[in-house]
Design an enzyme around this catalytic site. Structure first.
Site, short mmCIF file in Angstrom:
data_model
loop_
_atom_site.label_atom_id
_atom_site.label_comp_id
_atom_site.label_asym_id
_atom_site.label_seq_id
_atom_site.Cartn_x
_atom_site.Cartn_y
_atom_site.Cartn_z
N GLY A 102 0.57 -0.90 0.09
CA GLY A 102 -0.11 0.08 -0.10
C GLY A 102 0.69 1.67 0.04
N TRP B 160 -0.87 4.10 -2.30
CA TRP B 160 -1.92 4.99 -0.97
C TRP B 160 -1.48 5.94 0.23
CZ3 TRP B 160 -5.79 1.53 2.57
CH2 TRP B 160 -6.30 2.60 2.78
N HIS C 179 12.20 1.36 -0.01
CA HIS C 179 11.78 -0.29 1.44
C HIS C 179 13.06 -0.58 1.52
CE1 HIS C 179 8.13 -0.94 -1.43
NE2 HIS C 179 8.54 -0.66 -2.94
P1 A3P Z 1 -3.55 -5.22 -4.68
O1 A3P Z 1 -2.39 -6.03 -5.97
O2 A3P Z 1 -3.65 -6.61 -3.56
O3 A3P Z 1 -4.51 -4.95 -5.23
P2 A3P Z 1 2.24 -0.20 -3.55
O4 A3P Z 1 1.32 0.55 -3.24
O5 A3P Z 1 3.14 -0.67 -2.22
O6 A3P Z 1 2.75 -1.27 -4.82
O7 A3P Z 1 1.13 -2.13 -3.12
C1 A3P Z 1 0.08 -1.93 -3.93
C2 A3P Z 1 -0.95 -2.77 -3.66
O8 A3P Z 1 -2.19 -1.70 -2.88
C3 A3P Z 1 -1.85 -3.25 -4.61
O9 A3P Z 1 -2.53 -4.09 -4.35
C4 A3P Z 1 -2.76 -1.79 -4.75
O10 A3P Z 1 -4.21 -2.10 -5.50
C5 A3P Z 1 -2.92 -1.08 -4.01
N1 A3P Z 1 -3.83 0.07 -3.57
C6 A3P Z 1 -2.89 1.10 -4.69
N2 A3P Z 1 -3.58 2.23 -4.39
C7 A3P Z 1 -4.64 1.89 -3.40
C8 A3P Z 1 -5.35 2.50 -2.75
N3 A3P Z 1 -5.18 4.17 -3.13
N4 A3P Z 1 -6.47 2.72 -1.32
C9 A3P Z 1 -6.31 1.23 -1.53
N5 A3P Z 1 -5.05 0.24 -1.83
C10 A3P Z 1 -4.18 0.91 -2.63
#
Ligand code: A3P
Length: 309
Positions: free
Chosen positions: A50, A53, A121
């Site tokens: 996430g 996000w 990370h």
């Molecule tokens: P999923 O693959 O389970 O959908 P990162 O940003 O660390 O690369 O993580 C990506 C994950 O966060 C993905 O999960 C993505 O869909 C989810 N994600 C991205 N934006 C988001 C948001 N605004 N709210 C909730 N989840 C989000």
């Protein structure tokens, strides 16, 4: 070096954690040159937990006085809010994957506006010394390993279709369990920050994706407070927390033109960072045996530390 299960590339173990050759260059340069400042806010995450996000939310919180997070207003003002036209990874760069890899090995970061909002990370053990010692703040975010694994599996398959099929799900899963994954072992990464956050709660805020989904209002308030820019009573009454959450919601961000069509400098498509954004998608991919195996490792490694994911 070990052949990665995530991508068809070699991984190298450095300070106990696995990196691609290129990533490791960034890690080393960052370790050698990054000088943390007391006012820095570092967002540190396990991959696919996430980060996108969290970057959006913290950017919106920090800049709420310059950029009105209210969606209707932001859109009316010719898309004035940066999050409406720019991917969160551009607004909040990764230290070792963007800044210390892209431009040169020692970029001048002193002119960035304060507080600097930066991401990484890096496992705790590999953090540059100044980031461990000085009073900068770290917001750490992780996720249940079941969903983190599934999210990474889809991400890398989508990112590099040519590597699809080269590594079976079983093989990749087996490596993940043995700790061989990008920035893995996953559990040691989490534990490194969890233990530090218990010692220094004013400087390290430990978060889980699941709690952000479960009680976003509460978490956002808490994170803003932690970052030193808590919401005033007046702001709370005006509904600004809800506006920020709406602006940064999966629905909003994933439907923006920039995130549907754009690419990052590294070639990754912006849309690859938005898949489902939910808790529990592991149900659609993992077998009962895999789940049992993951849970047993999680319990063995984190249980005795009182941490449940
Ligand atoms: P999923 O693959 O389970 O959908 P990162 O940003 O660390 O690369 O993580 C990506 C994950 O966060 C993905 O999960 C993505 O869909 C989810 N994600 C991205 N934006 C988001 C948001 N605004 N709210 C909730 N989840 C989000």
């Amino acid at each position: 070096p070990a052949e990665s299960g995530w991508v068809a590339t070699r991984l190298h173990q450095y300070q106990g954690f696995w990196h691609t050759t290129r990533q490791l260059q960034g890690v080393l340069a960052c370790q050698a040159h990054f000088q943390a400042q007391d006012s820095d806010i570092l967002l540190i995450t396990t991959p696919k937990s996430g980060t996108t996000w969290l970057k959006a939310l913290t950017f919106a919180v920090l800049n709420r006085n310059t950029h009105n997070p209210k969606l209707a207003q932001a859109q009316a003002q010719a898309q004035d809010h940066p999050l409406l036209t720019t991917n969160p990874h551009v607004l909040v760069p990764f230290l070792e994957l963007d800044l210390y890899l892209r431009k040169n090995k020692n970029p001048d970061l002193t002119s960035l506006p304060s507080p600097r909002l930066l991401a990484s990370h890096l496992p705790y053990v590999s953090l540059p010394e100044s980031a461990k010692k000085l009073g900068c703040k770290i917001v750490y975010l992780c996720r249940n390993p079941r969903d983190a694994f599934v999210s990474m599996w889809h991400f890398t398959n989508r990112l590099r279709p040519e590597s699809r099929g080269r590594n079976s799900l079983e093989e990749t899963f087996d490596k993940f369990c043995r700790g061989v994954s990008l920035y893995g072992p996953f559990w040691e990464h989490v534990l490194g920050y969890y233990e530090e956050s218990k010692k220094r709660p004013e400087e390290i805020k430990f978060l889980r994706f699941e709690e952000m989904k479960e009680k976003p209002n509460e978490v956002l308030k808490d994170v803003a407070e932690f970052m030193g820019c808590g919401f005033s009573e007046e702001e709370e009454k005006s509904g600004v927390i809800g506006e920020i959450l709406k602006l940064c919601s999966f629905e909003n961000l994933s439907n923006l033109e920039v995130n549907k069509s754009g690419k990052l400098w590294s070639g990754e498509e912006n849309k690859a960072f938005f898949r489902r954004g939910e808790v529990g998608d592991w149900e659609n991919l993992l077998t009962p045996k895999m789940i049992q195996c993951l849970d047993a490792i999680t319990e063995e490694k984190l249980g005795k530390h009182g941490l449940k994911l």
